[in-house]
Design an enzyme around this catalytic site. Structure first.
Site, short mmCIF file in Angstrom:
data_model
loop_
_atom_site.label_atom_id
_atom_site.label_comp_id
_atom_site.label_asym_id
_atom_site.label_seq_id
_atom_site.Cartn_x
_atom_site.Cartn_y
_atom_site.Cartn_z
N HIS A 101 -11.37 -10.46 -5.39
CA HIS A 101 -11.28 -8.67 -5.08
C HIS A 101 -10.24 -8.36 -5.92
CE1 HIS A 101 -9.91 -5.32 -2.89
NE2 HIS A 101 -8.77 -5.78 -2.00
N ASP A 130 -8.65 -11.22 1.34
CA ASP A 130 -7.53 -10.51 2.21
C ASP A 130 -8.01 -10.88 3.74
OD1 ASP A 130 -6.08 -8.75 0.79
OD2 ASP A 130 -7.57 -7.40 0.47
N ASP A 163 -3.01 -6.09 -6.45
CA ASP A 163 -2.30 -7.43 -5.71
C ASP A 163 -2.76 -8.63 -6.11
OD1 ASP A 163 -3.86 -6.29 -3.70
OD2 ASP A 163 -2.91 -7.34 -2.26
N HIS A 198 0.92 -1.36 -0.05
CA HIS A 198 0.18 -0.01 0.14
C HIS A 198 0.90 1.28 0.06
CE1 HIS A 198 -3.97 -1.66 1.81
NE2 HIS A 198 -3.86 -1.99 0.30
N HIS A 214 -11.96 -5.41 2.27
CA HIS A 214 -11.99 -3.99 2.88
C HIS A 214 -12.18 -3.07 1.75
CE1 HIS A 214 -7.52 -3.27 1.27
NE2 HIS A 214 -8.08 -4.33 0.83
N GLU A 254 -8.19 -5.56 -6.16
CA GLU A 254 -6.85 -4.64 -5.89
C GLU A 254 -5.72 -5.31 -6.48
OE1 GLU A 254 -6.54 -3.69 -1.72
OE2 GLU A 254 -4.84 -2.32 -2.09
N TYR A 265 -1.37 -7.11 10.27
CA TYR A 265 -2.25 -7.46 8.95
C TYR A 265 -3.51 -6.47 9.32
CZ TYR A 265 -4.51 -8.65 4.69
OH TYR A 265 -5.05 -8.76 3.34
N HIS A 319 -3.22 -13.88 1.09
CA HIS A 319 -1.97 -13.50 1.44
C HIS A 319 -1.39 -14.44 2.91
CE1 HIS A 319 -1.97 -9.76 -0.52
NE2 HIS A 319 -2.78 -9.44 -0.25
FE1 FEO Z 1 -7.13 -5.44 -0.70
FE2 FEO Z 1 -4.52 -8.17 -0.82
O1 FEO Z 1 -5.56 -6.47 -1.43
#
Ligand code: FEO
Length: 397
Positions: free
Chosen positions: A80, A165, A84, A24, A146, A82, A193, A226
């Site tokens: 998701h 996430d 990543d 981030h 999130h 995002e 995290y 993750h």
């Molecule tokens: Fe919200 Fe691992 O990205």
């Protein structure tokens, strides 16, 4: 890292970035690296759950090739968007252009904006499922855990909750299961995290955990996108999430400061001593020497917060200013705080900090302590006493 078996027919095909030290942007220092997990299910319909960061697209595709020809992928589930998790989506879509893509309506909008194409996208929501052969996959909307597009996918056949996430950790490892790594480090990373990614969404998380509990899912594995897959320690991580999401706190304190000529620092040390004198754990954090993400992790469950800054150009110092801005965004609740700082002539820093304390909805226990130039012996005694009194306030409830 090659593809690894999770369970019969389910493979981990994601990538490990051992050297990632920021996430981030600069907001999160990832001391133990990062993993981008993706899961491949070999059923009548070959199904891919999430992708990886675009920098790992080549390695990711090689991992998939160890299990199946990527052109055979029938279904891609985007839990998701995002980057990543979706960064390698355009590359994988080139190899299986006819695959059907499943995700929330918000995920479709996000893919279109990020990549110009969402492929053959079918929006889904909670209550809908997808039959891929022996398995039926259930979709669970987790908006704002999130991002607005976030969702979980559950495979009843495998008893796996693919949580993206949720329940993640930034922990690069050669292993894939929680019981294959050090438990204390794992929980420490899960806490860092949560503090940095999920803390602001506590109320939503509490409600979603309750809703999922009502669904009576039989869960043997929680497979986040993750870090390690939860296998042995599912009860522990669920208990921690319930605790953190409730903004629960312990009787402990952090004294967080930035100093110009060590006067504010001298005050900070005396405040810590005063707090500790009453048997309350207190930790000193110079914001210029500690990662913001590590401080966030410590204060996630700390009831007492003391903030200090010297005054510079009629305002608090810039690094503590940035930290407090970040802190307010975490939407902390159930805390107590006060401010302190040294000054040369105008002394605005304490008032600046108190404004943040008030606007964050934190209880101010006492008026701030201001010291001209350098603290005298009497002023240091006053700091000690303020720390001692603060500890008693923390203990009171
Ligand atoms: Fe919200 Fe691992 O990205």
């Amino acid at each position: 890292m090659s593809a690894r078996l999770v369970k019969d027919g389910v493979y981990s095909v994601g990538c490990v970035d051992w050297n990632a030290r920021n996430f981030h942007g600069s907001t999160y220092v990832t001391a133990r690296g990062v993993t981008y997990n993706s899961y491949l299910i070999k059923d009548e319909k070959i199904t891919l759950i999430d992708t990886v960061h675009k920098n790992f697209a080549k390695e990711f595709i090689e991992n998939i090739k160890e299990i199946v020809d990527p052109s055979k992928i029938d279904v891609i589930i985007i839990n998701h968007i995002e980057p990543d998790h979706s960064g390698a989506f355009p590359e994988i879509l080139k190899l299986c252009p006819n695959a059907k893509i499943y995700g929330t309506e918000k995920a479709k909008q996000g893919l279109l904006k990020y990549y110009g194409s969402a492929g053959n996208f079918i929006p889904v929501k909670t209550g809908q499922n997808l039959n891929i052969g022996k398995r039926s996959l259930d979709f669970i909307d987790t908006a704002m855990i999130h991002w607005p597009d976030s969702m979980f996918t559950y495979s009843a056949f495998d008893k796996i909750l693919f949580s993206n996430d949720g329940f993640g950790q930034h922990y690069a490892a050669a292993k894939i299961f929680d019981d294959e790594v050090d438990f204390c480090i794992l929980m420490d990373e899960a806490k860092i995290y949560y503090a940095n990614i999920l803390w602001p969404f506590g109320q939503i998380i509490t409600a979603k955990l309750a809703a999922i509990q009502k669904m009576n899912l039989d869960i043997e594995l929680i497979a986040p996108s993750h870090g390690l897959i939860w296998r042995k320690h599912i009860p522990e991580i669920l208990e921690k999430y319930a605790y953190w999401a409730a903004n629960s706190t312990q009787n402990k304190a952090a004294v967080i400061y930035e100093t110009m000529w060590h006067s504010t620092e001298a005050m900070a040390k005396k405040i810590v001593e005063g707090i500790a004198s009453q048997g309350i754990e207190a930790v000193l954090f110079d914001v210029t020497k500690n990662a913001r993400s590590d401080i966030a992790s410590y204060i996630l469950d700390a009831k007492g917060l003391v903030f200090g800054s010297s005054t510079h150009d009629n305002y608090m110092l810039p690094v503590i200013d940035g930290f407090l801005h970040f802190f307010k965004g975490l939407k902390p609740k159930n805390r107590k705080a006060f401010a302190f700082g040294s000054y040369g002539w105008s002394g605005e820093s304490v008032g600046n900090i108190e404004e943040v304390i008030a606007s964050a909805g934190i209880e101010k226990t006492t008026d701030g302590i201001k010291v001209l130039y350098a603290p005298s012996k009497e002023e240091l005694d006053k700091c000690f006493e303020a720390g001692r009194a603060f500890a008693l306030t923390i203990k009171k409830e």
